[in-house]
Scaffold this active site. Structure first.
Site, mmCIF file in Angstrom:
data_model
loop_
_atom_site.group_PDB
_atom_site.id
_atom_site.type_symbol
_atom_site.label_atom_id
_atom_site.label_comp_id
_atom_site.label_asym_id
_atom_site.label_seq_id
_atom_site.Cartn_x
_atom_site.Cartn_y
_atom_site.Cartn_z
ATOM 1 N N SER A 278 0.807 -1.226 0.000
ATOM 2 C CA SER A 278 0.000 0.000 0.000
ATOM 3 C C SER A 278 0.837 1.271 0.000
ATOM 4 C CB SER A 278 -0.970 -0.001 1.181
ATOM 5 O OG SER A 278 -0.284 -0.231 2.389
ATOM 6 N N HIS A 328 1.527 4.871 4.204
ATOM 7 C CA HIS A 328 0.716 5.459 3.131
ATOM 8 C C HIS A 328 1.162 6.900 2.844
ATOM 9 C CE1 HIS A 328 -2.822 2.579 4.295
ATOM 10 N NE2 HIS A 328 -1.762 1.944 3.830
#
Length: 378
Positions: A278, A328
């Site tokens: 991610s 992230h």
């Protein structure tokens, strides 16, 4: 004159040829506008060039033109997500009663009134910005021969621009994206078979004690099947577009550098174990945002209605327990800097690419230095 229907047509064509062929300006289609041509280049000091052939016969009519121009500039500034918007208005059909000196201090708009090419030399702001303009507007051809040359140069430039856009936006087979998905799937099943997730996951303690490979290997590991499917689906949706836009080598560099940035911020802000693609995927979102900004004339709606809301939504989801949102955020920032470094085809300059590389190194260097020196938030 043969080839030009109006006396000022030749001057207008010369101006158009210069700004389109030599300075890479592109025409803007604005509904309801007649007798003037708007050109745009968001990389120049003057984002907008207006060439006005309408007859302006007094100051009142000129002031209305200024009002209209400012209103349209605000619209273009908003549409193109530009931080500033400066314009150069060149009038080729002004009545001598119009007092241009009265409007010298108009904010964001420089104004010139000319009857021939040499009149451009009367305006320092034009010569300072476009020092070759008069030279590039001097031709030996006359009449129809000149008309054919000017229109031919403009057409050739527009055709070249169309080919470049077609090259960038035409869909290519996302080979790297498919390969990354396959690698993630294979590693997931191998890690479940042999149980080596904790041996390669991102973790501050192990990394500062010499297991530097975890900064990279962690982005290819996943905690469970749902985690794998979610990330592979996101990689497929985002990656297939971005790989086509950036090209394969730029794309894979951005992916890896984004993942590295995500791991770096993760160990800076957290002591736990972290796995997943991610961080790299958020880097692809950052890359898509940077690409969309450069091609905002075409992607303005997509950037505002899809890319930005998608980033915000996923960052909010990342606030849930068990999700490493620092990876992230690090990936997102790293993706922007990495894309700036590798460049956008036909758009980026070497200066921008160097700046991107420097910013990425400063970002990564700061995080790793602070982490390894023990100066942490936790």
């Amino acid at each position: 004159m043969e080839g030009f229907s109006e006396p000022n047509d030749e001057l207008v064509m010369k101006l158009l040829r210069y700004f389109i062929s030599e300075k890479n300006y592109s025409p803007i289609v604005i509904r309801g506008i007649q007798g003037e041509i708007w050109l745009e280049n968001l990389n120049e000091d003057y984002k907008i060039i207006r060439i006005v052939s309408n007859y302006i016969h007094n100051n009142e009519q000129f002031e209305f033109d200024l009002f209209k121009t400012k209103k349209l500039m605000k619209m273009i500034k908003k549409k193109t997500l530009s931080l500033k918007m400066n314009a150069l208005s060149i009038f080729v059909n002004l009545n001598e009663n119009v007092d241009l000196e009265k409007y010298d201090d108009v904010s964001k708009i420089d104004i010139a009134g000319i009857n021939d090419v040499n009149d451009l030399n009367n305006y320092n702001f034009i010569i300072d910005t476009f020092p070759d303009i008069t030279k590039q507007m001097t031709f030996t051809e006359k009449g129809m021969e000149l008309f054919m040359k000017l229109t031919g140069d403009i057409t050739k430039k527009n055709e070249g621009e169309s080919k470049m856009n077609e090259d960038v936006f035409s869909m290519k087979k996302p080979v790297i994206t498919y390969a990354l998905i396959i690698i993630n799937v294979i590693i997931y099943f191998l890690s479940n078979m042999f149980g080596f997730v904790d041996d390669f996951a991102v973790n501050r303690y192990y990394i500062i004690n010499g297991e530097y490979y975890r900064l990279i290997t962690g982005m290819f590991l996943h905690a469970n099947l749902f985690h794998l499917i979610f990330n592979c689906y996101a990689l497929y949706i985002i990656g297939m577009q971005l790989e086509s836009f950036l090209g394969k080598w730029r794309y894979i560099i951005v992916y890896l550098l984004s993942g590295l940035a995500g791991s770096a911020l993760s160990i800076f802000m957290s002591t736990g174990f972290s796995v997943g693609a991610s961080g790299a995927i958020f880097g692809l979102l950052g890359a898509l945002l940077y690409f969309g900004y450069h091609y905002r004339v075409y992607l303005e709606t997509v950037v505002k209605s899809q890319i930005i809301p998608l980033i915000v939504l996923n960052l909010i989801i990342g606030l849930m327990p068990g999700i490493d949102n620092w990876a992230h955020i690090g990936g997102l920032i790293g993706g922007v800097f990495a894309t700036m470094f590798v460049g956008i085809k036909y758009k980026s300059t070497k200066f921008e690419m160097i700046n991107g590389g420097v910013l990425y190194l400063i970002f990564i260097g700061f995080l790793l230095f602070m982490t390894f020196s023990g100066m942490l938030f936790q």
